[in-house]
Design an enzyme around this catalytic site. Structure first.
Site, PDB file in Angstrom:
ATOM      1  N   LYS A   1      -2.592  18.685 110.218  1.00 11.23           N
ATOM      2  CA  LYS A   1      -1.388  19.218 110.877  1.00 11.23           C
ATOM      3  C   LYS A   1      -0.487  19.748 109.770  1.00 11.23           C
ATOM      4  CE  LYS A   1       2.419  18.756 112.253  1.00 11.23           C
ATOM      5  NZ  LYS A   1       3.431  19.690 111.713  1.00 11.23           N
TER       6      LYS A   1
ATOM      7  N   GLU B   1       2.937   9.417 101.177  1.00  7.78           N
ATOM      8  CA  GLU B   1       3.554   9.997  99.974  1.00  7.78           C
ATOM      9  C   GLU B   1       4.911  10.520 100.437  1.00  7.78           C
ATOM     10  OE1 GLU B   1       2.211  10.068  96.992  1.00  7.78           O
ATOM     11  OE2 GLU B   1       0.208   9.395  97.555  1.00  7.78           O
TER      12      GLU B   1
ATOM     13  N   CYS C   1       9.018  16.910  95.645  1.00  5.83           N
ATOM     14  CA  CYS C   1       9.268  15.490  95.892  1.00  5.83           C
ATOM     15  C   CYS C   1       9.599  14.738  94.602  1.00  5.83           C
ATOM     16  CB  CYS C   1       8.058  14.869  96.580  1.00  5.83           C
ATOM     17  SG  CYS C   1       6.530  15.234  95.710  1.00  5.83           S
TER      18      CYS C   1
ATOM     19  N   GLU D   1      18.037  12.334  98.600  1.00  5.92           N
ATOM     20  CA  GLU D   1      17.147  13.416  98.179  1.00  5.92           C
ATOM     21  C   GLU D   1      17.701  14.718  98.750  1.00  5.92           C
ATOM     22  OE1 GLU D   1      13.186  13.638  99.983  1.00  5.92           O
ATOM     23  OE2 GLU D   1      12.412  14.114  98.005  1.00  5.92           O
TER      24      GLU D   1
HETATM   25  P1  NAD Z   1       8.971  15.869 107.155  1.00  7.55           P
HETATM   26  O1  NAD Z   1       8.779  14.414 107.006  1.00  7.55           O
HETATM   27  O2  NAD Z   1      10.053  16.361 108.027  1.00  7.55           O
HETATM   28  O3  NAD Z   1       7.638  16.569 107.670  1.00  7.55           O
HETATM   29  C1  NAD Z   1       6.401  16.378 107.042  1.00  7.55           C
HETATM   30  C2  NAD Z   1       5.303  16.584 108.056  1.00  7.55           C
HETATM   31  O4  NAD Z   1       5.416  15.581 109.039  1.00  7.55           O
HETATM   32  C3  NAD Z   1       5.357  17.924 108.788  1.00  7.55           C
HETATM   33  O5  NAD Z   1       4.041  18.386 108.995  1.00  7.55           O
HETATM   34  C4  NAD Z   1       6.002  17.553 110.108  1.00  7.55           C
HETATM   35  O6  NAD Z   1       5.662  18.409 111.164  1.00  7.55           O
HETATM   36  C5  NAD Z   1       5.418  16.171 110.325  1.00  7.55           C
HETATM   37  N1  NAD Z   1       6.203  15.314 111.233  1.00  7.55           N
HETATM   38  C6  NAD Z   1       7.532  15.372 111.497  1.00  7.55           C
HETATM   39  N2  NAD Z   1       7.860  14.429 112.410  1.00  7.55           N
HETATM   40  C7  NAD Z   1       6.718  13.757 112.703  1.00  7.55           C
HETATM   41  C8  NAD Z   1       6.420  12.664 113.561  1.00  7.55           C
HETATM   42  N3  NAD Z   1       7.349  12.063 114.299  1.00  7.55           N
HETATM   43  N4  NAD Z   1       5.143  12.211 113.589  1.00  7.55           N
HETATM   44  C9  NAD Z   1       4.185  12.780 112.823  1.00  7.55           C
HETATM   45  N5  NAD Z   1       4.416  13.833 112.023  1.00  7.55           N
HETATM   46  C10 NAD Z   1       5.666  14.316 111.951  1.00  7.55           C
HETATM   47  O7  NAD Z   1       9.119  16.378 105.664  1.00  7.55           O
HETATM   48  P2  NAD Z   1       9.359  17.859 105.194  1.00  7.55           P
HETATM   49  O8  NAD Z   1      10.790  18.188 105.440  1.00  7.55           O
HETATM   50  O9  NAD Z   1       8.313  18.760 105.725  1.00  7.55           O
HETATM   51  O10 NAD Z   1       9.053  17.733 103.624  1.00  7.55           O
HETATM   52  C11 NAD Z   1       9.989  17.300 102.755  1.00  7.55           C
HETATM   53  C12 NAD Z   1       9.805  15.839 102.443  1.00  7.55           C
HETATM   54  O11 NAD Z   1       8.471  15.611 101.992  1.00  7.55           O
HETATM   55  C13 NAD Z   1      10.682  15.390 101.310  1.00  7.55           C
HETATM   56  O12 NAD Z   1      11.237  14.136 101.607  1.00  7.55           O
HETATM   57  C14 NAD Z   1       9.730  15.292 100.138  1.00  7.55           C
HETATM   58  O13 NAD Z   1      10.132  14.419  99.137  1.00  7.55           O
HETATM   59  C15 NAD Z   1       8.480  14.857 100.789  1.00  7.55           C
HETATM   60  N6  NAD Z   1       7.334  15.196  99.944  1.00  7.55           N
HETATM   61  C16 NAD Z   1       6.682  14.172  99.314  1.00  7.55           C
HETATM   62  C17 NAD Z   1       5.606  14.431  98.479  1.00  7.55           C
HETATM   63  C18 NAD Z   1       4.884  13.319  97.785  1.00  7.55           C
HETATM   64  O14 NAD Z   1       3.774  13.530  97.352  1.00  7.55           O
HETATM   65  N7  NAD Z   1       5.441  12.153  97.685  1.00  7.55           N
HETATM   66  C19 NAD Z   1       5.186  15.743  98.306  1.00  7.55           C
HETATM   67  C20 NAD Z   1       5.865  16.768  98.964  1.00  7.55           C
HETATM   68  C21 NAD Z   1       6.944  16.464  99.789  1.00  7.55           C
END
Ligand code: NAD
Length: 473
Positions: A165, A241, A275, A372
């Site tokens: 997804k 992650e 991240c 963040e």
């Molecule tokens: P997000 O958590 O909003 O979304 C991430 C993914 O989760 C998307 O595909 C989204 O559609 C999905 N999602 C959202 N709600 C969901 C739910 N209720 N159930 C299942 N899936 C759901 O994050 P974002 O805004 O897309 O990305 C930014 C965040 O990701 C930041 O906090 C960043 O630090 C983190 N990030 C972490 C890493 C790492 O390796 N630790 C790498 C990249 C980004």
């Protein structure tokens, strides 16, 4: 690959350089996740993929990697158009490295084996490492290609089948990868990509009774929901992650030029949508003033502009929501009494560009030091002793990454062992390598991506035990 989902709905995807719609993409929902999981289940239970010799899986994975190499320009273009990422970087680094991620894990596919155990009784026992089954892979928008392959590659090598997804903001390259997977000869049902929103398609995947594991990268807030959904459904295993607020500690003995370059690289790279962004820069007091002067000068080198232009170093934030979120944190910083040293404003009339921004006089309890921000915003703080530096560095709920700049081996050794984070970069930042395990401590999650630890996330251990003599037990 079937791009027509059940309800026939679509959603817009935009170009962050202009805010304009570039495509409409099929919106998958629960029914589509059901179909995709069903296809992955059949491919796992009855299809060839988990049953192929590892070397045969590896051969197909290599073909997949070669196809990516043949399409570097198009793939880098898609991530620039859809996520505002620097085209030159995508072409030279991001896309070639995803092909290499596939090759790295392909190299492991025929080396997956258990152990013969030395039992304490007259029993012969060994372990089998078996693929965990159908895996749900949920990825964010900041590195659409990297995140796709960081998860897909070890899962493929392990013999799993999967439903991916992608983030709703950046579905385009994932759909192209699904097409290339088919061309490479990955059997039907092994990689299923369902574009759609998190609370609908994503949530359906995390609570699905027929999914054996979810590997999630995204925010800490959604990570918590993923764990809850896994617990409330079939207790599928989960790896997370998550977010970060990573510290970069600069000690008195540092080369100030090098330290300022690293500090800017740490937080401005990929317009701060990283991240591991080194968003808290902690500088020892004797060099603080000189460091600040150098940093402000060097911040000018981070030219904001069209990510297709070779001179640009900072592209637009991914969308309007993110743009407004970052600007509102900047306003918070000013209101809370931090001093804006440079930047702080939108950098263009159209598109979601923000100036590289540096705050000083930041206090530990300010929002810009705790949350963040996920944008090009640095919070600078001063510390006196090594102990105080370590204390500030660890004063966060996160523990994803960290950095140290020093010439002293003693300081590097002491501090790297005292910081609670999944990685410590000494005199470098963003020092990633596919062989180096990556993942968080504390509320930055658990379970490593990259390295052989990532492969083992997609395997489970079975013990097989038999008596050596003809005894019932
Ligand atoms: P997000 O958590 O909003 O979304 C991430 C993914 O989760 C998307 O595909 C989204 O559609 C999905 N999602 C959202 N709600 C969901 C739910 N209720 N159930 C299942 N899936 C759901 O994050 P974002 O805004 O897309 O990305 C930014 C965040 O990701 C930041 O906090 C960043 O630090 C983190 N990030 C972490 C890493 C790492 O390796 N630790 C790498 C990249 C980004």
């Amino acid at each position: 690959m079937n791009l027509d989902f059940v309800a026939g709905k679509t959603f817009e995807t935009i170009d962050p350089r202009t805010g304009e719609t570039i495509a409409r993409v099929s919106e998958g929902d629960k029914e589509d996740i059901d179909l995709a999981v069903g296809a992955a289940r059949r491919a796992f239970d009855h299809g060839p993929w988990p049953r192929l010799p590892g070397a045969a899986r590896a051969k197909i994975m290599h073909k997949f990697a070669d196809l990516i190499d043949q399409h570097i320009e198009e793939l880098a273009t898609l991530d620039t158009l859809n996520a505002g990422k620097l085209f030159s970087w995508g072409k030279a680094v991001d896309i070639p490295s995803v092909a290499n991620t596939l090759r790295y894990f392909a190299g492991a596919a025929d080396k997956i084996h258990g152990q013969v155990l030395k039992m304490s009784r007259e029993l012969h026992a060994y372990t089998l490492l078996e693929p965990i089954g159908v895996v749900g892979l949920i990825i964010p928008w900041n590195f659409p290609s990297t995140m796709f392959f960081v998860k897909v590659s070890p899962a493929l090598a392990a013999g799993c089948t999967m439903v991916v997804k992608p983030a709703e903001q950046t579905p385009l390259s994932a759909l192209f990868y699904a097409h290339l997977a088919k061309e490479a000869g990955i059997p039907d049902g092994v990689i299923n990509v369902v574009s759609g929103y998190g609370p609908t398609a994503g949530a359906a995947l995390t609570s699905h009774m027929n999914v054996d594991k979810v590997s999630f990268t995204g925010s800490t807030e959604v990570g918590r929901k993923v764990m809850q959904a896994a617990a409330a459904s079939n207790l599928k295993t989960v790896s997370l992650e998550l977010g970060g607020k990573s510290p970069l500690l600069i000690f008195d003995d540092a080369d100030i030029d090098q330290a300022a370059d690293l500090a800017l690289l740490g937080v401005m790279h990929n317009k701060g949508e990283v991240c591991v962004a080194g968003s808290r820069v902690l500088v020892q007091e004797a060099i603080y003033d000189e460091f600040v002067k150098t940093l402000v000068e060097k911040a000018k080198e981070w030219v904001v502009g069209d990510p297709f232009h070779p001179n640009s170093r900072v592209g637009p934030q991914v969308n309007k929501t993110q743009f407004e979120r970052v600007l509102s944190y900047i306003e918070h910083g000013k209101r809370e009494g931090a001093t804006l040293l440079t930047g702080g404003k939108p950098a263009a009339e159209t598109g979601f560009y923000i100036q590289p921004t540096v705050f000083t006089d930041v206090k530990e309890d300010m929002m810009i030091s705790r949350d963040e921000i996920f944008g090009p915003v640095m919070a600078l703080m001063k510390f006196k002793t090594i102990e105080e530096g370590i204390k500030y560095a660890n004063n966060t709920k996160y523990g994803l990454a960290s950095g140290i700049v020093t010439k002293s081996l003693d300081i590097a050794n002491t501090v790297s062992r005292s910081i609670k984070a999944g990685v410590v970069w000494i005199n470098c930042y963003h020092g990633f390598d596919i062989d180096c395990p990556f993942g968080g401590y504390k509320m930055s999650g658990f379970g490593k991506d990259f390295g052989m630890e990532a492969l083992h996330k997609y395997l489970q251990t079975k013990a097989v035990v038999t008596p050596i003599y003809n005894s019932p037990w």
